[in-house]
Design a protein around this motif. Structure first.
Motif, PDB file in Angstrom:
ATOM      1  N   THR A 119       0.841  -1.197   0.000  1.00  0.00           N
ATOM      2  CA  THR A 119       0.000   0.000   0.000  1.00  0.00           C
ATOM      3  C   THR A 119       0.881   1.255   0.000  1.00  0.00           C
ATOM      4  N   VAL A 169       4.222   0.891  10.823  1.00  0.00           N
ATOM      5  CA  VAL A 169       3.441   0.258   9.759  1.00  0.00           C
ATOM      6  C   VAL A 169       4.007  -1.144   9.498  1.00  0.00           C
ATOM      7  N   ARG A 180       8.312   2.425  11.144  1.00  0.00           N
ATOM      8  CA  ARG A 180       7.577   3.662  11.426  1.00  0.00           C
ATOM      9  C   ARG A 180       6.122   3.383  11.772  1.00  0.00           C
ATOM     10  N   GLU A 237       0.788   3.597   2.125  1.00  0.00           N
ATOM     11  CA  GLU A 237       1.251   3.801   3.505  1.00  0.00           C
ATOM     12  C   GLU A 237       2.488   2.940   3.796  1.00  0.00           C
ATOM     13  N   GLN A 238       2.479   1.695   3.338  1.00  0.00           N
ATOM     14  CA  GLN A 238       3.628   0.813   3.545  1.00  0.00           C
ATOM     15  C   GLN A 238       4.856   1.324   2.790  1.00  0.00           C
ATOM     16  N   GLU A 284       5.568   4.399   1.875  1.00  0.00           N
ATOM     17  CA  GLU A 284       6.088   5.621   2.497  1.00  0.00           C
ATOM     18  C   GLU A 284       6.820   5.310   3.810  1.00  0.00           C
ATOM     19  N   ALA A 285       6.324   4.349   4.569  1.00  0.00           N
ATOM     20  CA  ALA A 285       7.004   3.966   5.816  1.00  0.00           C
ATOM     21  C   ALA A 285       8.343   3.295   5.524  1.00  0.00           C
TER      22      ALA A 285
END
Length: 156
Positions: A31, A143, A141, A33-34, A36-37
């Motif tokens: 994803t 995630v 982070r 979010e993943q 970016e983390a």
């Protein structure tokens, strides 16, 4: 293209390879979010420099001098980083890096190679004889970014 040893000063180019690999290739399997983390654009560059200087990867470099991939193998047989630029996929760069890792493993007398492998890279590793040992769910982070511990037993 040639594979050479890491040199001081390679760190910024290696970060670009890492970032593009995750944002352009691994993004198919994770994803936003993943992603970016895992690979934020504002990653602390002092920490990055120290990490690269510690693992001392092999570097894939085009004849023009551009760095397009890198990978390491530690004395334990652990492959910590293995990334090909997201701008240069499927051009034999990963194959060349994996061959160099196997040469180094033979030089070190290793009996196995292991790595924590992303979903995106698992088919590549399997093609090179690695098998999944364990599915893992590490956090970065805050995630969860699933991967798999993969292993290849080596013969001397």
């Amino acid at each position: 293209m040639r594979i050479r040893r890491f040199r001081l000063g390679d760190e910024p180019a290696l970060f670009q390879v890492f970032h593009s690999s995750i944002h352009l290739v691994a993004a198919r399997d994770y994803t936003a979010e993943q992603i970016e983390a895992w690979a934020p654009a504002d990653l602390d560059q002092d920490i990055w420099r120290e990490r690269m200087r510690t693992i001392r990867p092999f570097v894939a470099e085009l004849a023009s001098g551009g760095i397009v991939g890198y990978a390491d193998v530690q004395e334990s047989g652990y492959i910590d980083h293995f990334f090909v630029s997201g701008h240069h996929p499927r051009r034999g760069i990963g194959q060349a890096l994996m061959a160099r890792i196997h040469e180094e493993a033979a030089r070190l007398g290793l009996t196995e190679l292991t790595s924590d492998v992303s979903r995106s890279a698992q088919p590549f590793y399997a093609h090179h004889g690695f098998e999944i040992v364990e599915l893992r769910y590490p956090e970065r982070r805050g995630v969860v970014i699933p991967n798999a511990l993969m292993r290849k037993r080596l013969t001397r």
